[in-house]
Design a protein around this motif. Sequence first.
Motif, short mmCIF file in Angstrom:
data_model
loop_
_atom_site.label_atom_id
_atom_site.label_comp_id
_atom_site.label_asym_id
_atom_site.label_seq_id
_atom_site.Cartn_x
_atom_site.Cartn_y
_atom_site.Cartn_z
N GLU A 19 24.74 -20.04 -36.56
CA GLU A 19 24.87 -21.07 -35.53
C GLU A 19 24.33 -20.55 -34.19
N TYR A 20 24.65 -19.31 -33.87
CA TYR A 20 24.14 -18.70 -32.64
C TYR A 20 22.61 -18.67 -32.64
N LEU A 21 22.02 -18.29 -33.76
CA LEU A 21 20.56 -18.22 -33.86
C LEU A 21 19.93 -19.60 -33.72
N ALA A 22 20.57 -20.64 -34.25
CA ALA A 22 20.04 -21.99 -34.12
C ALA A 22 19.99 -22.41 -32.64
N ILE A 23 21.04 -22.07 -31.90
CA ILE A 23 21.06 -22.38 -30.47
C ILE A 23 20.02 -21.55 -29.74
N LEU A 24 19.89 -20.29 -30.12
CA LEU A 24 18.90 -19.41 -29.48
C LEU A 24 17.48 -19.94 -29.68
N ARG A 25 17.19 -20.44 -30.88
CA ARG A 25 15.85 -21.02 -31.13
C ARG A 25 15.59 -22.20 -30.19
N GLU A 26 16.59 -23.01 -29.96
CA GLU A 26 16.44 -24.15 -29.04
C GLU A 26 16.16 -23.66 -27.62
N GLU A 27 16.86 -22.62 -27.21
CA GLU A 27 16.66 -22.07 -25.88
C GLU A 27 15.25 -21.49 -25.72
N LEU A 28 14.80 -20.77 -26.72
CA LEU A 28 13.46 -20.17 -26.66
C LEU A 28 12.38 -21.25 -26.65
N ALA A 29 12.59 -22.33 -27.42
CA ALA A 29 11.61 -23.40 -27.49
C ALA A 29 11.43 -24.10 -26.15
N ALA A 30 12.43 -24.00 -25.28
CA ALA A 30 12.36 -24.66 -23.98
C ALA A 30 11.57 -23.87 -22.95
N ASN A 31 11.18 -22.63 -23.27
CA ASN A 31 10.44 -21.78 -22.33
C ASN A 31 8.94 -21.97 -22.55
N MET A 65 17.47 -10.96 -21.89
CA MET A 65 16.67 -12.17 -21.84
C MET A 65 17.61 -13.34 -21.58
N PRO A 66 17.25 -14.24 -20.66
CA PRO A 66 18.15 -15.34 -20.28
C PRO A 66 18.54 -16.22 -21.46
N GLU A 67 17.63 -16.46 -22.38
CA GLU A 67 17.91 -17.35 -23.50
C GLU A 67 19.02 -16.82 -24.39
N ALA A 68 19.05 -15.51 -24.59
CA ALA A 68 20.07 -14.91 -25.46
C ALA A 68 21.46 -15.13 -24.87
N TYR A 69 21.57 -14.97 -23.56
CA TYR A 69 22.87 -15.19 -22.93
C TYR A 69 23.23 -16.67 -22.87
N ALA A 70 22.24 -17.52 -22.61
CA ALA A 70 22.49 -18.97 -22.56
C ALA A 70 22.99 -19.48 -23.91
N ALA A 71 22.42 -18.96 -25.00
CA ALA A 71 22.86 -19.36 -26.34
C ALA A 71 24.30 -18.93 -26.59
#
Length: 311
Positions: free
Chosen positions: A295-307, A99-105
């Motif tokens: 910290e990684y999960l916090a960034i991942l949540r931000e990435e997912l929220a943008a989809n 999933m793109p968000e996981a790699y982006a995070a």
Amino acid sequence: MNIEQLRQVIAIAETGSMNRAAKQLFLSQPNISSSMKALEKEIGQPIFDRSHGAARLTEFGSIFLEHAQSICEKVDFLQAFCETKHALDGVLHVAAYHMPEAYAAYVKLLDRYDGLYCDFTYLTGHVRFTMDQLQSGRAELAVEMLTPVEKAEILNKQEYSDFEYRRLASCPFGIVIGPRHPYYHLETDTLSYEEMKPFSNLMTRNLDDLLGMVDDCMAMFDLSSLNTVEMSTPEDFERRLLNGDDFVLISYQKYRELCLNYPELRLFRIRGCKDEYEIGYLFSRSKGLSPIAEEYLAILREELAANPLLA
């Protein structure tokens, strides 16, 4: 002048008494009184009026207090940042479904903390591969996209009893149409299967599974009422989607990829769709999560929220 004297000024102003401020700061009253006299002598202005017993701020002292509070807040923030940075130095091992968000995070995490080592295993196979990484200890964290059946199997397997699952987002399918489709300019952002019956649903199993998870989509949804056309080349797919009234039932992780190539496409949610994937993560209860994993999960949540296709 030093930061401890600034903190003493703040404590005296808050308590209204040098004696109470001294107790709050675990100092003796003579020490704090001597410290304030030295500070006032250094700056050449009285900070407190002591003529009536209580320590009251002078007009200059009120302005001085505002600056002291601002400086102390910045120092506290800097100390907290340094402590967090130190705590986050280390190693993170993540196994994630494609999933793109996981790699982006992961990329943003590395940009944020220089010197951090992060082993990111990006898997495109079945959920068992990420679970194997977690179970063997090669990964601290597994990020998954699960069907309801897969989620139930993981949660009910005895061999996974030490793992805790937490949801991140729902992952429904969406409907994508081109600019010449009659629904393109609708004000709504949802469409139903019933509304799509007059049109053709484009699918492909070739070209590296261009639309993603076609078989899963066919299994999860009753598409017998839709006119589904399987495409064999990207040229045919592009021509029919952009120039006609066909549509695509698309998985979320391919939505952004498709729209990067064809920005004129429009996405709709599927109204009344109950079956959906779920994005979540698993970790060992006994080991817990490290600060860097949090910290990684916090960034991942931000990435997912943008989809826009996720909820």
